[in-house]
Design a protein around this motif. Sequence first.
Motif, mmCIF file in Angstrom:
data_model
loop_
_atom_site.group_PDB
_atom_site.id
_atom_site.type_symbol
_atom_site.label_atom_id
_atom_site.label_comp_id
_atom_site.label_asym_id
_atom_site.label_seq_id
_atom_site.Cartn_x
_atom_site.Cartn_y
_atom_site.Cartn_z
ATOM 1 N N PRO A 122 28.171 45.926 -16.110
ATOM 2 C CA PRO A 122 27.638 44.713 -15.475
ATOM 3 C C PRO A 122 28.291 44.380 -14.138
ATOM 4 C CG PRO A 122 28.046 44.337 -17.804
ATOM 5 C CD PRO A 122 28.677 45.641 -17.467
ATOM 6 N N GLY A 123 29.452 44.935 -13.853
ATOM 7 C CA GLY A 123 30.081 44.706 -12.565
ATOM 8 C C GLY A 123 29.497 45.548 -11.447
ATOM 9 N N TRP A 124 28.689 46.566 -11.807
ATOM 10 C CA TRP A 124 28.124 47.464 -10.801
ATOM 11 C C TRP A 124 26.602 47.504 -10.812
ATOM 12 C CZ3 TRP A 124 31.001 49.502 -7.011
ATOM 13 C CH2 TRP A 124 32.394 49.549 -7.197
ATOM 14 N N PHE A 125 25.980 47.036 -11.907
ATOM 15 C CA PHE A 125 24.522 47.075 -12.022
ATOM 16 C C PHE A 125 24.018 45.721 -12.501
ATOM 17 C CE2 PHE A 125 26.033 51.392 -12.611
ATOM 18 C CZ PHE A 125 25.167 52.147 -11.833
ATOM 19 N N GLU A 126 22.761 45.447 -12.194
ATOM 20 C CA GLU A 126 22.129 44.225 -12.671
ATOM 21 C C GLU A 126 20.650 44.469 -12.893
ATOM 22 O OE1 GLU A 126 22.555 41.235 -9.711
ATOM 23 O OE2 GLU A 126 21.608 42.407 -8.121
ATOM 24 N N GLY A 127 20.002 43.559 -13.628
ATOM 25 C CA GLY A 127 18.571 43.656 -13.861
ATOM 26 C C GLY A 127 18.237 44.392 -15.144
ATOM 27 N N ARG A 128 16.974 44.805 -15.253
ATOM 28 C CA ARG A 128 16.471 45.424 -16.483
ATOM 29 C C ARG A 128 17.035 46.811 -16.719
ATOM 30 N NH1 ARG A 128 10.058 44.793 -16.747
ATOM 31 N NH2 ARG A 128 10.469 45.813 -18.757
ATOM 32 N N ILE A 129 17.747 47.357 -15.725
ATOM 33 C CA ILE A 129 18.320 48.684 -15.908
ATOM 34 C C ILE A 129 19.535 48.657 -16.827
ATOM 35 C CG2 ILE A 129 19.954 48.634 -13.974
ATOM 36 C CD1 ILE A 129 19.121 51.530 -13.383
#
Length: 446
Positions: A122-129
């Motif tokens: 979660p510190g590097w990606f966000e959203g439905r991925i």
Amino acid sequence: MNSARSWVVFAGAAFAYLVGVMQRTSFGVAGVDATDRFEVNAAAISVVAVVQIVVYAVLQIPVGVLADRFGAPPLIIVGAVTMAVGQGLLALSGGIGFALVARVLVGAGDALTFVSVIRLLPGWFEGRILPQLSQWVGMTGQLGQIVSAFPFALMLHLQGWTPAFLLAAAAGLLAAGLGLATLRRGADRVTTAEIRTIEPSELGLRASFGRPGTQLGFWAHLLAGTVPTMLGILWGYPFLTAGLGYDPGTASGVFVLMVVGTFVSGPIVGLLVARHPLRRSDLVLAITWGVYAIWAVVLLWQPQPPIWLVALLFLGVGVCGPASLVGLDVARSSNPRHAYGSATGIANTGGFVGGFIGMLLVGVVLDIVDEVRVAQGAASDLYSLDGFRIAFLSAYLIAIVGTVGLLWKRAHTRRRMYEESGIVIAPLWVALISARGKKRPPRVRE
């Protein structure tokens, strides 16, 4: 977020988990060899594997708390080094006591890895991925099981115990080195709305554990994760080689179908979770009990199940891996960002609690069945197919408990969703009928 640098971090973390799974499952591939090397019975071998998983499960919650506080990268690196030390000690062990200490170290290092990798995302990606990335991590990690089933198993049978486990230790050091080069803590962004809603009572481990969604995630992970843990870490390979009499090449080919099942189903499960987040528990129930139905046919088939049916079972067990990760997604989405690590750690204990109970019960039952056989005047056959048929029934007891727990906590979670957001989730059969009705074209009257 979602940048090229994010994917570099993801690659380093996923490789660390790949090596971790290889370290975790290597003892299962060597289970029969360990019985001869240490001159012990099946229960003693299962105790070694169970202690490893107990250490793993007990450390999940503390690791989650540490990951929330200090960040995931140092925990991943320390975990890789700890597993390398454990595998090195196991390579040189001549007695069951040293083997036990070695697997404790492997379990501790393994515990530091997966939850930290999931907490890092979660510190590097966000959203439905995000829910799909959890599945991709699981898929990448399962490559470690391929390494156990093929290169490691081949090394074990050709070169012997010590060279094989020393090579595994070297892989752990490689993962630590790559982790130092690639892993960095991302930005844990907290929204203004989240800051305003955080009360002192909502902080800490007790708050995470008290949320029904966290408990639902635990039971979902226990239900779906028990069988992959039992068969992948300890009893799958001996069942194939000693129970069914397959040669090492055939056994490895069937064993690795668990990984194939994970790879084929992982993206599909991730997509279904992203599109239908309110039906995650139904997905877990359908996948898990479908696999248990196949397993029942395998155990009841006389005199010996055909290889295609056994292959189908191991393929299905692989699908249970992505299903168990759904429990982690449930726990994550039911908690605020500051509690992701602790909530994931709590949920991730589920499959390993079920797994170590199942592994221990299987070992004990195998010994009892063999003792009864000897008492009746027959020759000792510790890993007989009939023994496995009886011993594997213990997994069904665990599955029943897991199903009851999941349904119980799902009711609590849905009640909380209604009280807080006014969301009402209809039973699955109602939703399916409604969806089918919407797809019908309107009737045109003449």
